[in-house]
Design an enzyme around this catalytic site. Structure first.
Site, mmCIF file in Angstrom:
data_model
loop_
_atom_site.group_PDB
_atom_site.id
_atom_site.type_symbol
_atom_site.label_atom_id
_atom_site.label_comp_id
_atom_site.label_asym_id
_atom_site.label_seq_id
_atom_site.Cartn_x
_atom_site.Cartn_y
_atom_site.Cartn_z
ATOM 1 N N PHE A 1 52.289 50.001 -42.973
ATOM 2 C CA PHE A 1 51.053 50.398 -43.767
ATOM 3 C C PHE A 1 51.172 50.588 -45.137
ATOM 4 O O PHE A 1 50.164 51.010 -45.762
ATOM 5 C CB PHE A 1 50.271 51.575 -43.034
ATOM 6 C CG PHE A 1 50.157 51.269 -41.575
ATOM 7 C CD1 PHE A 1 49.562 49.665 -41.219
ATOM 8 C CD2 PHE A 1 49.999 52.082 -40.495
ATOM 9 C CE1 PHE A 1 49.189 49.481 -39.975
ATOM 10 C CE2 PHE A 1 49.703 51.677 -39.304
ATOM 11 C CZ PHE A 1 49.246 50.507 -38.836
ATOM 12 N N LEU B 1 48.815 48.168 -46.162
ATOM 13 C CA LEU B 1 47.410 48.228 -45.657
ATOM 14 C C LEU B 1 46.730 49.331 -46.698
ATOM 15 O O LEU B 1 46.953 50.283 -46.582
ATOM 16 C CB LEU B 1 47.250 48.746 -43.997
ATOM 17 C CG LEU B 1 45.805 48.930 -43.633
ATOM 18 C CD1 LEU B 1 44.974 47.684 -43.554
ATOM 19 C CD2 LEU B 1 45.934 49.521 -42.316
ATOM 20 N N GLU B 2 45.855 48.685 -47.465
ATOM 21 C CA GLU B 2 45.408 49.715 -48.537
ATOM 22 C C GLU B 2 43.836 49.642 -48.690
ATOM 23 O O GLU B 2 43.170 48.452 -47.947
ATOM 24 C CB GLU B 2 45.959 49.431 -49.857
ATOM 25 C CG GLU B 2 47.442 49.668 -50.138
ATOM 26 C CD GLU B 2 47.617 51.225 -49.850
ATOM 27 O OE1 GLU B 2 46.904 51.881 -50.321
ATOM 28 O OE2 GLU B 2 48.661 51.384 -48.781
ATOM 29 N N CYS C 1 55.339 54.369 -50.903
ATOM 30 C CA CYS C 1 55.852 54.132 -49.412
ATOM 31 C C CYS C 1 56.432 55.558 -48.666
ATOM 32 O O CYS C 1 56.836 55.515 -47.703
ATOM 33 C CB CYS C 1 57.090 53.114 -49.820
ATOM 34 S SG CYS C 1 56.855 51.678 -50.985
#
Lengths: 579, 297
Positions: A311, A314-315, A556
């Site tokens: 993810f 995934l933004e 991250c």
């Protein structure tokens, strides 16, 4: 959910044999709402006519586990015994006034149409309409009452849709009616403008006496978060999760809500590395201090996971208006290309939510392939759109470095790859590396420039809305590109009241072994500070060994829970209607 | 540092004085090649008739496998804890799932023969071996030579890609260029493509111009495209004509890299390309952008 509510309601009305209550209102023979007074009240959280305006009563998918028995409450409630702790039911009221002056021989009944089995309506502790023990209850006659009658509604899943009609009956004939839509909350993912509630980072403390042990730790990052965020920061013990520091990759947090309730939903990635159990341990579980109004769900098959299912890829943008369409919760984007992309199980589901219409930039050129390696957003109250879009930029990095003395030592970059370095000892070793320059020029031309154009189109941005973050990349044989200068675009935004902090990688573009040379003398840091909105407090953290050299950066290695903003039932109905 | 430890380090770094080879070299090679490696290695280690001095004398043997096996035998005799630690060390996964070792054993300068032994003889999965090879790079003066030696016998293309890619920064130019030549002729197109890219990374990569020019005729797209790219990076003037011929290549990546390399070689010549008007209408937007850039420059 892509079905039209119009078609849904019409079909349901036909099936139910009661066209007079078609919510389209298109039937000229429909009995009038006799005195114009609404028979159903949704409460103070809704505006006038909200009941008949899509999405109507906002309900909540009852997926959480308020009684902590290991079963979602929707299933617990199936047999008709409402979970005592359940706090996820929306309410509508039939006011006592409807019985005032009610003519003899008349009564009221409730009918439910549409996805009947995806809702339950409770009254006085019993299910009166909807799904119960394998059956669908579609009609219920109300008792005469001298008091308001309150009904509680729960939904099975996101964006379930139905409508409920209250009919005044004379014998078998409907002589008056009122109705409301029922819509279950979509899943909405958090963006960078929302308030921060809790931040997590996996703690890798220094241990042992060797050089590597001293170097391979994230104490500076942990300490910085703790200092800035206080009790809104929770370090996650790395030794419990096999040292897996990529907490952004493991989970993505969103929410579902109604006026009276909120459920956070943790999308648990199919990557299934060391942090796989963290959502259950640290967020959902009753011992986490956060649950039980949190759900953990997974989409996709772990056996088929690839790096793009993490993810960091995934933004969500802040709110935007594109081609006249308002996206009050922003738009989702994830990286990939036609050959490699995140699991369709998840991306199709997110697209079906309709509220944050996704798009996919090309990240196949990156070794890890995550969109957070090259793009982000930061709040900017002075901007018309409220934020700046940040994208990696190569020319600005070269411009800054070329202005430095070529002999300037870069100790962090100097070491070999086995010692957390890039084998580039000085500024000159970078700026005079012909192949590195050629490769980066190509990345700018072929990737970053088109990517910026794509974001400008998809988010309706102007050049003034874009911040170009100095970046250089280096290709890794057999993999793809990764950040050479620690990726400062891979940043974390926390908002607490009016205070906004940004945590990003220290680029170490200075003689960092010289104790007299601090961050305030780093030319790249100076550029970034100058570039960013002055409302942001920037914190450049040392993420070199644990993150940067392992192909990730601050974003991250961080995750967070945020507070929902705006009421989807008030501001996003236009995104949920129609085909 | 103890004497035996000095010998071990010296062997791994090839710094020991000139030595006599004799039959011992043959025995060491036989151990290396044996399918019963562990047993024969232990025989070496425990052989009371085989002196440390004799093993140390192998430090300058021309065959890296002889030097390696001698270093391994000495290592197990005098620093078994280090060798055992290397064999047992657990890696961490980076964000791309690559395995990397960051522990004291791997950081020890004397660990090179132990890491190499694990790589060659432990029979571990491909992903582990890729990580172990990465741990070897730049750890010893002889790593490039070792890579060249391993390349020929390595069956996994992805590992050969990593080996070829490691030549980008190899100081030993002769070895690096030799391995890149082998890579450009490899049976696997991903290896050939990486060899072309890595040739472009080297300051002396133009010495591979004949091989790169040949690679422009590769029947696979990526080796062809990467060769075109490298010739531009390396500014090889002889590439102008063959690159021009690639502007009608069916693969967009090849047209893109050929056109960009022509621009880099000589933008004035590129402006005069007869194909330029057509490339301004190319179906690939990247090619169009390059053509526009040439027109604008």
């Amino acid at each position: 959910m892509t079905r039209s509510i119009t078609a849904l309601a019409a079909a349901a009305a036909l099936l139910a044999g009661c066209p007079s209550t078609d919510p389209e209102g298109g039937d000229p023979n429909a009995p009038p709402n006799v005195d114009g007074k609404p028979l159903i009240s949704l409460g103070d959280a809704y505006g006038e006519d909200a009941a008949k305006t899509f999405p109507g009563l906002a309900t909540l998918p009852n997926l959480d586990d308020d009684n902590s028995n290991g079963t979602p409450d929707w299933l617990d409630n199936e047999a008709g015994d409402l979970v005592a702790e359940d706090n996820d039911l929306a309410t509508f009221v039939v006011p006592a006034s409807v019985w005032t002056d009610l003519a003899d021989g008349r009564s009221y009944r409730l009918n439910m149409h549409g996805e009947v089995r995806n809702f339950r309506i409770w009254h006085d502790g019993e299910i009166v309409l909807g799904a119960v023990d394998g059956d669908d209850l579609e009609t219920w006659t109300l008792p005469t009452s001298t008091e308001d009658l309150s009904f509680q509604v729960e939904a099975r899943s996101m964006l379930s849709q139905a409508w409920v009609a209250l009919e005044q009956m004379e014998g078998d004939e409907s002589v008056d009616n009122d109705w409301t839509f029922l819509t279950a909350s979509p899943l909405i993912l958090n963006h960078h403008l929302q308030q921060t509630e809790m931040v997590w980072v996996v703690d890798i403390p220094a241990s042992g006496s060797s050089w590597i042990s001293r170097f391979y730790n994230n104490e500076h990052m942990i300490d910085t978060y703790a200092d800035v965020l206080g009790d809104q920061f929770t370090p996650v013990p790395g030794n419990q999760y096999q040292g897996d520091v990529w907490i952004q990759d493991e989970i993505q947090i969103g929410w579902m809500n109604s006026p009276d309730a909120r459920t956070d939903l943790v999308i648990d990635s199919i990557r299934d590395r060391g942090l796989d159990d963290f959502p259950e341990d640290g967020i959902v579980g009753s011992n986490s201090g956060i649950g039980p109004d949190v759900v953990n769900e997974t989409w996709g098959n772990p056996q088929q996971a690839n790096s793009l299912d993490s993810f960091g890829n995934l933004e969500i943008s802040p709110p935007v208006t594109v081609d006249g369409v308002e996206y009050p919760f922003g738009r989702i984007y994830f990286g990939g290309d036609s050959n490699r992309y995140p699991t369709r199980d998840l991306t199709d589901f997110l697209a079906e939510q309709r509220i944050q219409k996704p798009f996919m930039p090309n990240t196949a050129w990156l070794c890890v392939g995550h969109i957070d390696e090259v793009t982000s957003t930061v709040p900017d109250p002075s901007s018309d759109i409220g934020f700046k879009f940040v994208i990696g930029d190569i020319p600005s990095a070269y411009k800054i470095l070329e202005a430095q003395d070529e002999a300037m030592d870069l100790p962090r970059y100097a070491r070999g790859s086995n010692e957390f370095g890039h084998g580039m000892a000085t500024v000159g070793a970078i700026v005079n590396n012909n192949a590195l320059r050629m490769e980066n020029e190509e990345i700018q031309e072929d990737i970053l420039d088109p990517m910026a154009e794509q974001f400008m189109e998809e988010l309706n941005l102007t050049e003034d809305d874009i911040l170009r973050m100095p970046s250089l990349f280096e290709s890794l044989p057999g993999c793809g590109n990764a950040a050479l200068i620690p990726g400062m675009v891979n940043l974390i935004v926390t908002n607490r009241g009016e205070q906004t902090d940004v945590f990003l990688a220290d680029p170490f573009t200075r003689d960092s072994d010289d104790p007299t040379v601090g961050q305030d003398e780093d030319p790249v840091i100076a550029h970034v500070i100058d570039m960013m909105p002055n409302t942001l407090d920037l914190h450049f953290v040392d993420n070199w060994a644990v993150y940067h050299m392992q192909l990730g950066e601050v974003h991250c290695g961080t995750n967070m829970m945020r507070t929902p903003e705006a009421d989807w039932w008030s501001v996003a109905g236009h995104l949920l209607e129609g085909e | 540092m103890t004497n035996s430890r000095w010998i071990l380090v010296a062997l791994s770094l090839s710094l020991a004085p000139p030595a006599f080879a004799g039959d011992l070299a043959g025995r060491l090679l036989a151990v290396d090649a044996s399918t019963d490696y562990l047993a024969l290695r232990d025989d070496l280690v425990l052989d009371a008739d085989l002196s440390d001095d004799a093993l140390a004398d192998m430090a300058n043997h021309p065959d890296w496998r002889v030097r390696q096996q001698a270093a391994v035998a000495l290592g197990w005799r005098h620093d078994p804890a280090l060798f055992a630690a290397v064999m047992q060390a657990e890696p961490i996964r980076d964000r791309a799932q690559r395995l990397r070792w960051y522990d004291d054993a791997f950081a020890d300068p004397a660990a090179f023969p132990a890491i190499l032994e694990r790589f060659m003889h432990r029979g571990e999965p491909l992903q582990v071996r890729e990580g172990l090879f990465a741990a070897l790079v730049e750890r010893s003066d002889s790593w490039a030579e070792v890579a060249r030696g391993l390349f020929a016998q390595e069956e996994e293309p992805s590992l050969r890609v990593v080996m070829v890619g490691s030549m980008r920064k190899a100081q030993d130019a002769a070895t690096a260029l030799d391995l890149l030549r082998l890579g450009l002729l490899d049976a696997d197109p991903t290896v050939r493509a990486e060899a072309a890219v890595s040739s472009g990374w080297r300051a002396d990569g133009a010495l591979l111009a004949p091989e790169l020019l040949s690679a422009l005729a590769d029947d696979q797209v990526q080796p062809r495209a990467m060769a075109a790219r490298a010739l531009g990076w390396l500014a090889v003037p002889e590439a102008t004509e063959p690159l021009s011929a690639l502007l009608i290549d069916a693969a967009p990546d090849v047209r893109l890299h050929a056109l960009r390399s022509l621009r880099r070689l000589d933008v004035k010549q590129a402006k005069a390309l007869t194909a330029l008007p057509r490339l301004l209408q190319d179906p690939d937007p990247r090619v169009v952008k390059q053509a526009q850039k040439i027109v604008a420059e």
